[in-house]
Design an enzyme around this catalytic site. Structure first.
Site, short mmCIF file in Angstrom:
data_model
loop_
_atom_site.label_atom_id
_atom_site.label_comp_id
_atom_site.label_asym_id
_atom_site.label_seq_id
_atom_site.Cartn_x
_atom_site.Cartn_y
_atom_site.Cartn_z
CB SER A 195 -0.90 0.02 1.24
OG SER A 195 -1.81 -1.06 1.22
NE ARG B 71 0.87 4.53 9.15
CZ ARG B 71 0.83 3.26 9.53
NH1 ARG B 71 -0.31 2.70 9.90
NH2 ARG B 71 1.91 2.52 9.52
CG HIS C 46 -3.05 2.97 4.34
ND1 HIS C 46 -3.30 2.49 5.60
CD2 HIS C 46 -2.96 1.89 3.54
CE1 HIS C 46 -3.36 1.18 5.56
NE2 HIS C 46 -3.15 0.78 4.32
#
Lengths: 209, 209
Positions: free
Chosen positions: A16, A39, A42
């Site tokens: 990812s 983050r 994601h």
């Protein structure tokens, strides 16, 4: 027919982040913020959220220091609280959501329940405030800061939606209220992005396993 | 300086839905799905999520009937469970998340914790399954359905991210496993959209206050 998919959690994370790094110019950000941005991206599956990403210089460090100090984390909704990985946090850090606090009663008076819940955030000074849902909660936080209720170490400002979300985040970044800010401007935001930002800080701080 | 913002919750909803209706061609959808789509858009602040919206004909009604029957709602993560408005549901409907079930233990074996948690969904037949985070949970659900563990009345398939999210949703819509589906295809999704879809169904069913 068997389904062919990656089952190793570490490999899923690695891949990812590799995809995100290949699609986003992360090196345009200072290192701690590049990690926070990764983050957030994601959590939402959208690389173009980068264009709405906004922060004050030093915001990540201010948040990390607050968490290390044991400052409380105030969340506007239970979804934000659920998204914060507790095991990454020092044991003395309280993760507080007052939206279902019995002191609020059943009646919404003068403002939304989300906004009234912010009035129960008792120790704003030096805290980490995380707004992942309600624009009215962010507005109420701004009002309380103007009223001298204290200056958070960091406001993670990611309310979402069509009425007040963009406007409240603009007010926060326009007004010089002295707090550090990490935000996703515009209509987008949400509890997943907001809690991902907190989790990024705990990882940066070396608090995570 | 006072901040000027709408504080009346009913007015915030009304105005949000008015903006959504003005920007999205909702009448291209059958009525129940137009309401589900509105709630999903409201939850994420993105009107263009409509282009990834997918469903089987009759999916909304199948979900509503399941809830009225008292079928369990299985959620892949606590954030989805937090986002489901309990007071709108019949008292006998269980909202289950097994991600932190002690039976899973601490070690991730063979698959992710999210996927292993799906093995603890005991009454798949006729249930409502809500995947708002983990592609591996959706893959595991597909495997269990293929293995004959039961056919849910509705799968709300909205895992998010860069590895497996788009692919798992494509598998669900490609394979004819007999269940109804409401999905946001591609990388986008998330617990807010997934729980918003459940909340839309409870409102359509007249279960909400």
């Amino acid at each position: 027919m068997p389904f062919d998919y990656i089952k190793d959690p570490a490999e899923i994370y690695r891949k990812s982040f590799e995809i995100i790094a290949s699609e986003v110019e992360l090196d345009r950000l200072p290192q701690p913020m590049a990690h926070v941005a990764t983050r957030i991206i994601h959590a939402c599956g959208m690389v173009d959220v980068m264009k709405d990403f906004a922060f004050t210089p030093g915001a990540a460090m201010s948040g990390i220091e607050a968490l290390k100090r044991g400052a409380p984390i105030y969340c506007d909704v239970e979804m934000v609280r659920s998204g914060i990985i507790r095991r990454n946090l020092p044991a003395n850090v309280e993760v507080v959501c007052t939206l279902n606090d019995p002191r609020l009663g059943d009646v919404e008076e003068q403002n939304t329940r989300s906004a009234n819940a912010v009035d129960l955030w008792d120790n704003l000074q030096g805290s980490v405030c995380v707004i992942g849902n309600a624009p009215t909660a962010l507005y109420r936080l701004l009002e309380r800061m103007e009223d001298g209720a204290g200056v958070p170490a960091l406001v993670i400002a990611m309310p979402v939606g069509f009425v007040g979300a963009a406007e409240s985040k603009d007010e926060l970044t326009r007004n010089k209220l002295g707090c550090h800010v990490i935000s996703v401007l515009g209509r987008r935001g949400g509890s997943a992005m907001a809690s991902a930002a907190v989790n990024a800080l705990t990882i940066l701080a070396g608090m995570a396993e």
